[in-house]
Every structure is written in C-alpha cells, then in structure tokens.
Design an enzyme around this catalytic site. Structure first.
Site, mmCIF file in Angstrom:
data_model
loop_
_atom_site.group_PDB
_atom_site.id
_atom_site.type_symbol
_atom_site.label_atom_id
_atom_site.label_comp_id
_atom_site.label_asym_id
_atom_site.label_seq_id
_atom_site.Cartn_x
_atom_site.Cartn_y
_atom_site.Cartn_z
ATOM 1 C CG ASN A 1 12.170 -39.806 -19.599
ATOM 2 O OD1 ASN A 1 12.605 -39.057 -20.476
ATOM 3 N ND2 ASN A 1 11.964 -41.095 -19.803
ATOM 4 C CB ILE A 2 10.572 -34.436 -15.555
ATOM 5 C CG1 ILE A 2 9.676 -34.141 -16.770
ATOM 6 C CG2 ILE A 2 11.938 -33.778 -15.727
ATOM 7 C CD1 ILE A 2 9.205 -32.717 -16.857
ATOM 8 C CG ASP A 3 8.175 -40.069 -17.014
ATOM 9 O OD1 ASP A 3 8.919 -40.642 -16.202
ATOM 10 O OD2 ASP A 3 8.198 -40.331 -18.242
ATOM 11 N N PRO B 1 3.869 -37.930 -24.637
ATOM 12 C CG PRO B 1 3.294 -35.755 -25.280
ATOM 13 C CD PRO B 1 2.959 -36.825 -24.303
ATOM 14 C CG ASP B 2 9.073 -38.387 -28.779
ATOM 15 O OD1 ASP B 2 8.352 -37.526 -29.310
ATOM 16 O OD2 ASP B 2 9.684 -39.251 -29.448
ATOM 17 C CG PHE B 3 10.855 -33.512 -25.443
ATOM 18 C CD1 PHE B 3 10.279 -32.428 -24.812
ATOM 19 C CD2 PHE B 3 11.224 -34.608 -24.671
ATOM 20 C CE1 PHE B 3 10.071 -32.421 -23.448
ATOM 21 C CE2 PHE B 3 11.026 -34.609 -23.301
ATOM 22 C CZ PHE B 3 10.454 -33.526 -22.692
ATOM 23 N NE ARG B 4 15.193 -32.222 -29.405
ATOM 24 C CZ ARG B 4 15.217 -32.289 -28.075
ATOM 25 N NH1 ARG B 4 14.884 -33.413 -27.476
ATOM 26 N NH2 ARG B 4 15.585 -31.247 -27.357
ATOM 27 C CB CYS C 1 9.700 -20.008 -3.512
ATOM 28 S SG CYS C 1 9.584 -18.228 -3.833
ATOM 29 C CG HIS D 1 17.078 -33.345 -18.264
ATOM 30 N ND1 HIS D 1 16.724 -33.547 -19.575
ATOM 31 C CD2 HIS D 1 18.435 -33.204 -18.281
ATOM 32 C CE1 HIS D 1 17.811 -33.530 -20.343
ATOM 33 N NE2 HIS D 1 18.854 -33.341 -19.579
ATOM 34 C CB CYS E 1 11.952 -16.919 -0.201
ATOM 35 S SG CYS E 1 10.588 -18.104 -0.088
HETATM 36 P P1 OAD Z 1 13.382 -36.849 -27.903
HETATM 37 O O1 OAD Z 1 11.963 -36.567 -28.240
HETATM 38 O O2 OAD Z 1 14.399 -35.896 -28.349
HETATM 39 O O3 OAD Z 1 13.803 -38.277 -28.464
HETATM 40 C C1 OAD Z 1 13.015 -39.409 -28.221
HETATM 41 C C2 OAD Z 1 13.582 -40.551 -29.037
HETATM 42 O O4 OAD Z 1 12.882 -41.716 -28.715
HETATM 43 C C3 OAD Z 1 13.480 -40.358 -30.537
HETATM 44 O O5 OAD Z 1 14.658 -40.796 -31.147
HETATM 45 C C4 OAD Z 1 12.288 -41.240 -30.923
HETATM 46 O O6 OAD Z 1 12.395 -41.767 -32.225
HETATM 47 C C5 OAD Z 1 12.396 -42.328 -29.908
HETATM 48 N N1 OAD Z 1 11.135 -42.974 -29.528
HETATM 49 C C6 OAD Z 1 9.936 -42.411 -29.261
HETATM 50 N N2 OAD Z 1 9.064 -43.337 -28.836
HETATM 51 C C7 OAD Z 1 9.713 -44.518 -28.849
HETATM 52 C C8 OAD Z 1 9.365 -45.849 -28.519
HETATM 53 N N3 OAD Z 1 8.171 -46.175 -28.061
HETATM 54 N N4 OAD Z 1 10.308 -46.804 -28.660
HETATM 55 C C9 OAD Z 1 11.546 -46.498 -29.112
HETATM 56 N N5 OAD Z 1 11.943 -45.258 -29.436
HETATM 57 C C10 OAD Z 1 11.045 -44.276 -29.293
HETATM 58 O O7 OAD Z 1 13.438 -37.054 -26.323
HETATM 59 P P2 OAD Z 1 14.724 -37.064 -25.382
HETATM 60 O O8 OAD Z 1 15.886 -37.643 -26.049
HETATM 61 O O9 OAD Z 1 14.290 -37.622 -24.085
HETATM 62 O O10 OAD Z 1 14.610 -31.679 -21.816
HETATM 63 O O11 OAD Z 1 14.946 -35.494 -25.201
HETATM 64 C C11 OAD Z 1 15.936 -35.028 -24.323
HETATM 65 C C12 OAD Z 1 15.525 -33.751 -23.656
HETATM 66 O O12 OAD Z 1 15.034 -32.829 -24.644
HETATM 67 C C13 OAD Z 1 14.377 -33.901 -22.715
HETATM 68 O O13 OAD Z 1 14.766 -34.324 -21.426
HETATM 69 C C14 OAD Z 1 13.797 -32.506 -22.661
HETATM 70 C C15 OAD Z 1 13.902 -32.119 -24.116
HETATM 71 O O14 OAD Z 1 14.065 -30.772 -24.345
HETATM 72 C C16 OAD Z 1 14.016 -30.660 -21.174
HETATM 73 O O15 OAD Z 1 12.875 -30.349 -21.354
HETATM 74 C C17 OAD Z 1 14.860 -29.922 -20.241
#
Ligand code: OAD
Length: 386
Positions: free
Chosen positions: A178-180, A104-107, A205, A197, A208
């Site tokens: 991405n960290i994947d 899953p993405d984040f937002r 650790c 990231h 230490c």
């Molecule tokens: P977001 O979840 O913020 O954004 C993902 C974007 O990709 C959104 O605009 C979605 O609409 C779009 N999207 C999702 N699936 C898609 C697909 N199959 N094709 C095209 N677009 C798609 O994720 P990031 O921008 O990666 O950091 O978030 C940045 C950082 O926020 C991450 O590295 C993470 C998070 O907090 C940490 O955890 C430190």
C-alpha cells in the site's frame, strides 16, 4: 492480462523481472501478474527436483520434521504463538487492510479501483499506474491522486494490530503493497516497514531527479495542476512504484534477511496477484505456518504446479496441508478475533479508539491552520456549502 509491462522506458526493460529469489543485489520490475514468476519458479523447482535438490514436503511431514502447528487452523496458530514459538512474525499486506478506512482496493468486483476508472478514459485500467502511460499523460494519475490522497484517512484496526504485534516483540517486519502510508500513521516504526510499492512520502522529478517533500506534492495535487519541477520543468512523480519500474532497494535487501528467519507469516487483505511481492510467500522456511486473513482465498498453487506435484503457493485444501490457514472475512474482524484469542482484544480496541481521537484532533487543528494560510481554500469550502 499481460504477463508484464513492456510499454514503458523504465528500468524493467534493462533488467529482467526476475522475481525475489534472485538475490539481494538484483532488482525486479513490478509485474501485473504472476505468470512469468510462476513459470520461472516452476522451472527452478523442476530442475532442482531432477538434480536431486527438491525436498519432498510429504516425506518431511511424515517424518515429523516439518510440522509445527498442532493443527492447521486459527486455533493451531494461536497455540503456536502462545507457546512462545514465534518471535519473527512477518506481515504482508495489501489494499484490503485499508478498505475500511474508505480507500478502495484494486480488484474487488464493483468497488475496486480498476472497475471505476471509466471517467479517465484509459486504454485499460492498470494504465493509470504504468510508467509509460504516465510519461505520456500524467493528468489521470494526479486527478486520482487527489481523490485518494494519503492523509485524508485513518488507519484501521488491522494497522493497529500490526503495531501491537510489534509492541509485543513479535514482529520482524511488515511488508506492504500500500502507498497510503497508514502503517506510518498507525505508529509502526519506519525500520519495521517495507513499502514494497513505494510511498507518497517523497517525490522526484522524472528528468533531473530533484527531490520534493510530501507537503510540496500535496499543494500541487490539491491545486489541480500536474506537478512540474522548479528547476527543469520536468514532471514530478511521487515515489510510488509504477508497473514497469523497479521496486525500492530496501524491498530486496530486507527480504533477503527476513524471510529465512520467519516463523509465522500473516498475509492480510491482498489478492497476491502482483509480482514480485506475491512470491514472497514462498520464501519462508518450508515448515513456517502461513495465515491468510482475507475476504477470499489467495495465493494458492496454480493447477499446473499442482499437477507437477510442485509445492509453490498456498495450500489450504489438500490433505497434505500442515501449515496454511485461511481465515475468510474482513481483516479488521480477523485481527480483532486474533487479538481476543491472544488476550489482547481490549488493548487493541482501546488503542484504535485513542489513536483515532488523537488523529481527529490533529486534523481539526491542521484544518484551522490551513484556513488561515490558504484563505482561498476557505472561500472554496464556504461556497461549496452554500
Ligand atoms: P487487490 O485489490 O488486488 O486485492 C485486495 C484483496 O483484499 C482482495 O482479495 C479482496 O477480496 C480483499 N479485501 C478487500 N477488502 C477487504 C477487507 N476489508 N477485509 C478483508 N479482505 C479484503 O489489492 P492488492 O492485493 O493490494 O499496485 O493489489 C496489489 C497491487 O495491485 C497494488 O499494490 C497495486 C495494484 O495494481 C500498483 O498500483 C503498483
């Protein structure tokens, strides 16, 4: 949403989160949104303009100096590539390039990770990636890590498209949030990747600083325990960057060299909501075309900057736009579409098919080896099936 993370004891407290424009020796802590960065950039631009350093984009374009695309469209970008105008493509990626792999993405509303963390009972969803919270309560992160463990997923068409860009001699660097580790799995050479990231590849650790390899961490995560250091009993954390921590040095050293040379920026699958990564889009030369492949527009100029006539961020919709292109849809489709238009479509789909078959085969072999090494896993798996 807060403009920066302040509840950790991480390096962010010692060094201000100044963003990427401050030079290679400086570091910036990870920020949750771009308000601070935006304000700093705005003031910088404002002062530069008042002092006479600010370059007028409209003037440049009207003089025909800056415009490099025949038209600000996907076809304009394709023609630009086909005419041999770019050899230093930079790709910037976010979670959207991995969603079709099952991560899953984040937002994204509904499916994004931050909308599905109720069971962890967090003070707020992003706390799971905050260093201060982690130090107090690491369990939620490790429970989630098991669910999303890298190695259980296959790279997507988008990852292989980036590999193909490299094999065609066009890619200067790939910057990923991405960290994947899927870029590595897709076969992109390590020197071409900047894991902004961090990565699960190594762990340290917190006390230490003893380093641990990915295999060690994997065993800990899958045995449902919070990993603790064999030397000092401190909590061991994968080397991914949490809010409140600095980004890896490589992020700063590479972007300092790369972005001024960039002749095409392709942004894939990111909301461009997190700094300092998001502000990289403004580090390319002012004539450099920028192509966003995403489900939604991202990284656009904020209203205040637009009112002040300051050109920071993407500018898809204004009459002045001469270089920013948004292709809205799924990344994999967008990458396949680009490849088709560039005449590499079959090559890309064959690469994906062959690589997926290879990975499946390797996973099968690894699984049967694990069954021999860890018979308890075998038993668990069998009882699950009954
Ligand atoms: P977001 O979840 O913020 O954004 C993902 C974007 O990709 C959104 O605009 C979605 O609409 C779009 N999207 C999702 N699936 C898609 C697909 N199959 N094709 C095209 N677009 C798609 O994720 P990031 O921008 O990666 O950091 O978030 C940045 C950082 O926020 C991450 O590295 C993470 C998070 O907090 C940490 O955890 C430190």
């Amino acid at each position: 949403m807060a403009s920066s993370v302040t509840d950790g004891d991480g390096p962010q407290k010692e060094e201000s989160a100044s963003g990427v424009s401050s030079g290679s020796s400086s570091k910036a802590g990870l920020q949750r949104n771009n308000e601070d960065e935006g304000a700093v950039e705005m003031i910088r631009r404002y002062l530069a303009e008042k002092l006479g350093f600010y370059e007028d984009k409209k003037k440049e374009v009207s003089e025909g100096k800056a415009k490099v695309l025949t038209e600000a469209s996907v076809d304009g970008v394709i023609k630009y590539i086909q005419d041999g105008n770019c050899k230093n493509v930079i790709t910037m990626a976010g979670a959207g390039i991995s969603t079709s792999a099952g991560i899953p993405d984040f937002r994204s509303p509904g499916s994004g990770l931050y909308h599905n963390l109720e069971k962890y009972k967090l003070p707020d969803p992003q706390a799971i990636f905050e260093i201060g919270f982690f130090q107090r309560n690491p369990q939620p992160f490790f429970t989630l890590a098991k669910e999303l463990y890298p190695g259980s997923f296959k790279p997507t068409t988008s990852h292989y498209f980036i590999r193909l860009l490299n094999e065609k001699g066009l890619l200067r660097r790939h910057y990923t949030q991405n960290i994947d580790t899927l870029e590595r799995v897709a076969g992109l050479p390590a020197e071409k990747i900047v894991e902004a990231h961090g990565t699960f590849h190594t762990s340290h650790c917190l006390e230490c600083k003893q380093e641990y390899e990915i295999e060690w961490m994997k065993e800990q995560i899958f045995s449902d325990s919070v990993p603790t250091c064999e030397k000092c009993n401190g909590v061991v954390k994968p080397d991914i960057v949490f809010f409140g921590e600095n980004l890896p040095t490589r992020f700063f050293s590479c972007n300092e060299k790369d972005f001024s040379k960039c002749d095409l920026l392709i942004i894939l699958g990111s909301s461009l909501a997190v700094q300092p990564f998001a502000s990289l889009i403004d580090r390319v030369p002012k004539e450099c075309p920028r192509l966003l492949i995403n489900r939604e527009k991202a990284g656009q100029r904020d209203r205040l900057m637009t009112l002040l006539g300051m050109g920071s961020g993407m500018d898809f919709d204004s009459d002045d736009n001469f270089r920013d292109v948004a292709w809205l849809g799924d990344c994999d489709e967008g990458c396949q579409m680009l490849s088709d238009k560039l005449g590499w479509g079959d090559e890309l789909s064959t690469l994906v098919k062959e690589e997926h078959a290879r990975i499946d085969k390797e996973k099968k072999e690894e699984a049967s080896k694990r069954k021999i090494k860890y018979p308890s896993e075998k038993k668990r798996a069998e009882s699950k099936n009954h």
